[in-house]
Design an enzyme around this catalytic site. Sequence first.
Site, PDB file in Angstrom:
ATOM      1  N   HIS A 177      67.689  47.506  67.428  1.00  0.00           N
ATOM      2  CA  HIS A 177      66.894  47.343  68.506  1.00  0.00           C
ATOM      3  C   HIS A 177      66.866  48.966  68.438  1.00  0.00           C
ATOM      4  O   HIS A 177      66.596  49.794  70.027  1.00  0.00           O
ATOM      5  CB  HIS A 177      66.536  46.920  69.757  1.00  0.00           C
ATOM      6  CG  HIS A 177      65.554  45.565  68.862  1.00  0.00           C
ATOM      7  ND1 HIS A 177      65.560  44.525  69.530  1.00  0.00           N
ATOM      8  CD2 HIS A 177      64.928  44.994  67.709  1.00  0.00           C
ATOM      9  CE1 HIS A 177      64.787  43.594  69.339  1.00  0.00           C
ATOM     10  NE2 HIS A 177      64.228  43.986  67.492  1.00  0.00           N
ATOM     11  N   LEU A 201      73.755  29.978  76.784  1.00  0.00           N
ATOM     12  CA  LEU A 201      74.277  28.958  77.973  1.00  0.00           C
ATOM     13  C   LEU A 201      74.304  28.054  78.135  1.00  0.00           C
ATOM     14  O   LEU A 201      74.038  26.695  78.808  1.00  0.00           O
ATOM     15  CB  LEU A 201      73.276  30.104  79.430  1.00  0.00           C
ATOM     16  CG  LEU A 201      73.840  30.759  80.136  1.00  0.00           C
ATOM     17  CD1 LEU A 201      73.497  31.415  80.989  1.00  0.00           C
ATOM     18  CD2 LEU A 201      75.505  30.596  80.164  1.00  0.00           C
TER      19      LEU A 201
HETATM   20  P1  OAD Z   1      67.190  37.590  76.724  1.00  0.00           P
HETATM   21  O1  OAD Z   1      67.245  37.904  77.863  1.00  0.00           O
HETATM   22  O2  OAD Z   1      65.634  37.181  75.943  1.00  0.00           O
HETATM   23  O3  OAD Z   1      67.866  36.624  76.062  1.00  0.00           O
HETATM   24  C1  OAD Z   1      69.098  36.123  76.478  1.00  0.00           C
HETATM   25  C2  OAD Z   1      69.683  34.771  76.493  1.00  0.00           C
HETATM   26  O4  OAD Z   1      71.147  34.729  76.771  1.00  0.00           O
HETATM   27  C3  OAD Z   1      69.171  33.348  76.675  1.00  0.00           C
HETATM   28  O5  OAD Z   1      68.907  33.117  76.361  1.00  0.00           O
HETATM   29  C4  OAD Z   1      70.461  33.764  78.156  1.00  0.00           C
HETATM   30  O6  OAD Z   1      70.255  31.876  78.361  1.00  0.00           O
HETATM   31  C5  OAD Z   1      71.597  33.622  77.113  1.00  0.00           C
HETATM   32  N1  OAD Z   1      72.148  33.730  77.607  1.00  0.00           N
HETATM   33  C6  OAD Z   1      72.767  34.166  79.209  1.00  0.00           C
HETATM   34  N2  OAD Z   1      73.683  34.318  78.965  1.00  0.00           N
HETATM   35  C7  OAD Z   1      74.891  34.367  78.266  1.00  0.00           C
HETATM   36  C8  OAD Z   1      76.197  34.090  78.245  1.00  0.00           C
HETATM   37  N3  OAD Z   1      76.857  33.966  79.544  1.00  0.00           N
HETATM   38  N4  OAD Z   1      76.480  33.517  77.243  1.00  0.00           N
HETATM   39  C9  OAD Z   1      75.803  32.834  76.028  1.00  0.00           C
HETATM   40  N5  OAD Z   1      74.395  33.336  76.476  1.00  0.00           N
HETATM   41  C10 OAD Z   1      73.947  33.473  77.617  1.00  0.00           C
HETATM   42  O7  OAD Z   1      67.699  38.348  75.781  1.00  0.00           O
HETATM   43  P2  OAD Z   1      67.115  38.930  74.362  1.00  0.00           P
HETATM   44  O8  OAD Z   1      67.089  37.795  72.975  1.00  0.00           O
HETATM   45  O9  OAD Z   1      68.978  39.952  73.359  1.00  0.00           O
HETATM   46  O10 OAD Z   1      64.356  44.069  72.968  1.00  0.00           O
HETATM   47  O11 OAD Z   1      65.685  39.859  73.800  1.00  0.00           O
HETATM   48  C11 OAD Z   1      65.250  39.911  72.358  1.00  0.00           C
HETATM   49  C12 OAD Z   1      64.590  41.563  72.576  1.00  0.00           C
HETATM   50  O12 OAD Z   1      63.781  41.428  73.532  1.00  0.00           O
HETATM   51  C13 OAD Z   1      65.168  42.581  73.206  1.00  0.00           C
HETATM   52  O13 OAD Z   1      66.962  43.047  72.394  1.00  0.00           O
HETATM   53  C14 OAD Z   1      64.685  43.019  74.160  1.00  0.00           C
HETATM   54  C15 OAD Z   1      64.067  42.645  74.611  1.00  0.00           C
HETATM   55  O14 OAD Z   1      62.708  43.096  74.976  1.00  0.00           O
HETATM   56  C16 OAD Z   1      63.965  45.877  72.540  1.00  0.00           C
HETATM   57  O15 OAD Z   1      64.149  45.904  73.907  1.00  0.00           O
HETATM   58  C17 OAD Z   1      63.330  46.192  71.758  1.00  0.00           C
END
Ligand code: OAD
Length: 227
Positions: free
Chosen positions: A105, A197
């Site tokens: 990304h 989490l």
């Molecule tokens: P999200 O914010 O959608 O998801 C984050 C995940 O991390 C959630 O499922 C939380 O439960 C988990 N989480 C939070 N803290 C944690 C911890 N300490 N340990 C383990 N897990 C934890 O983020 P992404 O899946 O990365 O795109 O989102 C995908 C894309 O959507 C991003 O790259 C971005 C966004 O819009 C672009 O910028 C194109």
Amino acid sequence: MKIFVLTGAGISAESGISTFRDAGGLWEGHAIEEVATPEGFEANPGLVYQFYNLRRDQLFEVEPNAAHRALVELEKREGVELTLVTQNVDDLHERAGNREVIHMHGELRQAKCLVCGKSYRWSADLGAGDRCENCGGRMRPDIVWFGEMPYEMDLIESRLGEADLFIAVGTSGQVYPAAGYADMARRRGIPTIEFNLEPTDQSGRFSESICGKAGDTLPEWVREFEG
Ligand code: OAD
């Protein structure tokens, strides 16, 4: 053993970087359409430049955490060939010490020409006055916005096609194509492990779901991993 790791915002959460979907659909107080789409940039470039300048500045205040370091350990482990694909635009995997990081990304520390597409390392603020050294075009953050094609898709899919183990860390699995990788791995019949989490809506796609903070669970798993 060839291990394919996909990381998302959750792996950087313990370093102090906000995740996307845990804040009610807002990213640092902004709707995603405002700051993460080409249309948002066209409508209000000043806001979008400022938004990513603040995110870039934040990189100077944060450090990799134990989960990032665990992936460095894993990469160094004898017999392991690691492919590390991140949806994150921060540089914490590199700063932890991983050798090859595929930023599907884009990256906060890169800027891209709107005209010729040339990409540059960028640590300073970016604004409407900045110009491409190659063609004089205007510059934009080198971030893949919604509606745009993620980077390195061919490389990612070929690594996925030869992996022996698939691991997803800290991603909600809502944004495609990354969200489809666990299914692709399962169809190939390889083990798939999720670190999050809590069990996500996507947990059914994984053969194992390890719940807790990645900074605790991932180092422990890497310590016990025998290949
Ligand atoms: P999200 O914010 O959608 O998801 C984050 C995940 O991390 C959630 O499922 C939380 O439960 C988990 N989480 C939070 N803290 C944690 C911890 N300490 N340990 C383990 N897990 C934890 O983020 P992404 O899946 O990365 O795109 O989102 C995908 C894309 O959507 C991003 O790259 C971005 C966004 O819009 C672009 O910028 C194109």
